[in-house]
Enzyme design. Structure first.
Site, PDB file in Angstrom:
ATOM      1  N   CYS A  57      27.995  72.685 -11.110  1.00 35.92           N
ATOM      2  CA  CYS A  57      26.667  73.244 -11.387  1.00 35.92           C
ATOM      3  C   CYS A  57      25.860  73.381 -10.088  1.00 35.92           C
ATOM      4  CB  CYS A  57      25.971  72.323 -12.383  1.00 35.92           C
ATOM      5  SG  CYS A  57      24.195  72.513 -12.511  1.00 35.92           S
TER       6      CYS A  57
ATOM      7  N   CYS B  15      22.477  71.654  -9.996  1.00 40.96           N
ATOM      8  CA  CYS B  15      22.688  70.198  -9.973  1.00 40.96           C
ATOM      9  C   CYS B  15      22.921  69.714  -8.539  1.00 40.96           C
ATOM     10  CB  CYS B  15      23.898  69.811 -10.821  1.00 40.96           C
ATOM     11  SG  CYS B  15      23.745  70.241 -12.564  1.00 40.96           S
TER      12      CYS B  15
END
Length: 104
Positions: A29, A32
């Site tokens: 991600c 993230c």
């Protein structure tokens, strides 16, 4: 203090007392990856005041499901084991710190 890597086995022990911030993330991600250094900085700044933890949703799908994590990063503030704030998407250090400090 490093960010606590949290699993279903140690989750309750990690967030059970006081104020905790849990970052639900995954290695693939992009946002993230941008959130992690912010979370790590907070961990150092709030050491002894709040617990900062992270949960890899690929490895711990039960925890993600339990707290209704539909997209990542999702950051949840816990007070004495109960979720009190939920933030979805990339968050600034200031907004996270303010959320945590409002619960101390």
């Amino acid at each position: 203090m490093a960010v606590a890597v949290t699993t279903k086995d140690n989750f309750n022990a990690t967030v059970g007392e006081g104020v905790s911030l849990v970052d639900f993330w995954a290695p693939w991600c992009g946002p993230c990856k941008m959130q992690l250094p912010i979370v790590e900085e907070l961990s150092g700044e709030l050491e002894g005041t709040a617990t900062i933890a992270k949960v890899n949703v690929d490895e711990e799908p039960e925890l993600a499901s339990q707290f209704g994590v539909m997209s990542i990063p999702t950051l949840i503030v816990f007070k004495d084991g109960q979720p009190v704030d939920k933030l979805v998407g990339l968050q600034s250090k200031d907004s996270l710190k303010a959320k945590i400090q409002s619960r101390l």
